[in-house]
Write a protein that holds these residues in place. Sequence first.
Motif, PDB file in Angstrom:
ATOM      1  N   LEU A  52      31.170  60.553  50.930  1.00  0.00           N
ATOM      2  CA  LEU A  52      30.355  59.909  51.962  1.00  0.00           C
ATOM      3  C   LEU A  52      30.689  60.419  53.363  1.00  0.00           C
ATOM      4  O   LEU A  52      29.973  60.147  54.316  1.00  0.00           O
ATOM      5  N   GLY A  53      31.803  61.151  53.481  1.00  0.00           N
ATOM      6  CA  GLY A  53      32.213  61.703  54.770  1.00  0.00           C
ATOM      7  C   GLY A  53      32.927  60.703  55.660  1.00  0.00           C
ATOM      8  O   GLY A  53      32.933  60.850  56.879  1.00  0.00           O
ATOM      9  N   ILE A  54      33.558  59.690  55.054  1.00  0.00           N
ATOM     10  CA  ILE A  54      34.219  58.652  55.858  1.00  0.00           C
ATOM     11  C   ILE A  54      35.659  58.396  55.431  1.00  0.00           C
ATOM     12  O   ILE A  54      36.193  57.324  55.705  1.00  0.00           O
ATOM     13  N   LEU A  55      36.294  59.358  54.794  1.00  0.00           N
ATOM     14  CA  LEU A  55      37.653  59.122  54.313  1.00  0.00           C
ATOM     15  C   LEU A  55      38.569  58.682  55.447  1.00  0.00           C
ATOM     16  O   LEU A  55      39.381  57.777  55.282  1.00  0.00           O
ATOM     17  N   GLN A 100      22.712  66.824  33.499  1.00  0.00           N
ATOM     18  CA  GLN A 100      23.552  66.657  34.684  1.00  0.00           C
ATOM     19  C   GLN A 100      24.756  65.769  34.368  1.00  0.00           C
ATOM     20  O   GLN A 100      25.872  66.031  34.810  1.00  0.00           O
ATOM     21  N   ARG A 101      24.525  64.715  33.574  1.00  0.00           N
ATOM     22  CA  ARG A 101      25.625  63.823  33.185  1.00  0.00           C
ATOM     23  C   ARG A 101      26.687  64.591  32.407  1.00  0.00           C
ATOM     24  O   ARG A 101      27.880  64.459  32.666  1.00  0.00           O
ATOM     25  N   LEU A 102      26.248  65.414  31.456  1.00  0.00           N
ATOM     26  CA  LEU A 102      27.199  66.217  30.674  1.00  0.00           C
ATOM     27  C   LEU A 102      27.964  67.189  31.558  1.00  0.00           C
ATOM     28  O   LEU A 102      29.162  67.410  31.347  1.00  0.00           O
ATOM     29  N   ALA A 103      27.280  67.772  32.535  1.00  0.00           N
ATOM     30  CA  ALA A 103      27.957  68.694  33.452  1.00  0.00           C
ATOM     31  C   ALA A 103      29.044  67.969  34.239  1.00  0.00           C
ATOM     32  O   ALA A 103      30.160  68.489  34.376  1.00  0.00           O
ATOM     33  N   TYR A 104      28.743  66.774  34.748  1.00  0.00           N
ATOM     34  CA  TYR A 104      29.758  66.005  35.480  1.00  0.00           C
ATOM     35  C   TYR A 104      30.934  65.634  34.572  1.00  0.00           C
ATOM     36  O   TYR A 104      32.086  65.658  34.991  1.00  0.00           O
ATOM     37  N   ILE A 105      30.637  65.295  33.318  1.00  0.00           N
ATOM     38  CA  ILE A 105      31.696  64.933  32.375  1.00  0.00           C
ATOM     39  C   ILE A 105      32.578  66.144  32.093  1.00  0.00           C
ATOM     40  O   ILE A 105      33.810  66.049  32.096  1.00  0.00           O
ATOM     41  N   HIS A 141      22.819  56.170  52.955  1.00  0.00           N
ATOM     42  CA  HIS A 141      23.934  57.029  52.543  1.00  0.00           C
ATOM     43  C   HIS A 141      24.430  56.627  51.150  1.00  0.00           C
ATOM     44  O   HIS A 141      24.698  57.486  50.306  1.00  0.00           O
ATOM     45  N   PHE A 142      24.537  55.324  50.924  1.00  0.00           N
ATOM     46  CA  PHE A 142      25.000  54.837  49.626  1.00  0.00           C
ATOM     47  C   PHE A 142      23.952  55.061  48.545  1.00  0.00           C
ATOM     48  O   PHE A 142      24.287  55.420  47.420  1.00  0.00           O
ATOM     49  N   GLU A 143      22.681  54.866  48.887  1.00  0.00           N
ATOM     50  CA  GLU A 143      21.602  55.113  47.924  1.00  0.00           C
ATOM     51  C   GLU A 143      21.571  56.576  47.511  1.00  0.00           C
ATOM     52  O   GLU A 143      21.381  56.899  46.337  1.00  0.00           O
ATOM     53  N   SER A 144      21.765  57.467  48.466  1.00  0.00           N
ATOM     54  CA  SER A 144      21.787  58.898  48.183  1.00  0.00           C
ATOM     55  C   SER A 144      22.948  59.249  47.248  1.00  0.00           C
ATOM     56  O   SER A 144      22.780  60.034  46.313  1.00  0.00           O
ATOM     57  N   LYS A 187      22.569  60.713  43.465  1.00  0.00           N
ATOM     58  CA  LYS A 187      23.157  62.007  43.119  1.00  0.00           C
ATOM     59  C   LYS A 187      24.000  61.930  41.852  1.00  0.00           C
ATOM     60  O   LYS A 187      23.998  62.859  41.042  1.00  0.00           O
ATOM     61  N   TYR A 188      24.711  60.820  41.665  1.00  0.00           N
ATOM     62  CA  TYR A 188      25.658  60.738  40.555  1.00  0.00           C
ATOM     63  C   TYR A 188      25.221  59.851  39.396  1.00  0.00           C
ATOM     64  O   TYR A 188      25.722  60.019  38.282  1.00  0.00           O
TER      65      TYR A 188
END
Length: 195
Positions: free
Chosen positions: A103-106, A132-137, A117-120, A124-125
Motif C-alpha cells: 500500500l506504500g505506507i509501511l 493468477q491464484r496458482l501463480a501467487y501460490i 487504495h484498499f479496494e485496488s 489485485k490479490y
Amino acid sequence: MNRRDALKGLGLSLGYVIATPTILSMLQSCTSHAEQWTPLFFSNKQGHILQKLVDLILPKTKDTAGALDVNVPQFIDLFVSKTISDEEKEIYKTGLDAVMEELGILNDEPLALKTEHFESLLSKYLRITRAQRLAYILEEDLVFQTLTTIRDQTVFAYITSKEIGENVLAYNPIPGQQKGCISVEEATGGKAWSL
C-alpha cells in the motif's frame, strides 16, 4: 449436531483448529466499539489496516450487519493472540507489514489512504482468475497469503458471531422435528443453518 461440533467442523474446514472452550467464549466476548479498540496483538497501524480490509471484505448492507458491526477485527486480533504459535504470529505480522508496504505506507500513517487504495489491493490479490491464484501460490507471495488468511478469518468470525447466527442465518437451537427430502426454500426460507 450441537453448536460446538458445528463450530469445530467449520473451523477445520477453514483450516483452523478449535481446541478449547476459550474460542467459543471469544466469539461472544468481542463487544467493544471499533473507535475505542486497542489491539492486543497487532500494532495500532496494523489494526487500522485490518479494520479497513475487513470492512471491504464484508461491508454493511441495508439488510445485514457488516464485519465491523459484529467486531470481526477485534475477534481476529484476539483469535491470533490466543491461538497461534509464536512463529505463526511473527509470520502474520510480517505479512501485514508486506501488505502495508504494498500500500506504500509501511513507514507512513495509514490515515491518508482512501478506500480506493484498499479496494485496488483486494482486487489485485483476491478478485483473480484461477491461473493468477496458482501463480501467487507458486511464488509464495506473502501479500496474497496474508490477504487470503484475513479473508478466511473474516468470514469465519462473521458467520460464527451471535448477531449473524441468530438474525441472518436460519437459527433453531432446539429443532423440533426431522423433515426429510424437502427443499432448503421450504425448510428455512432459503437461508443456511447457523448451527
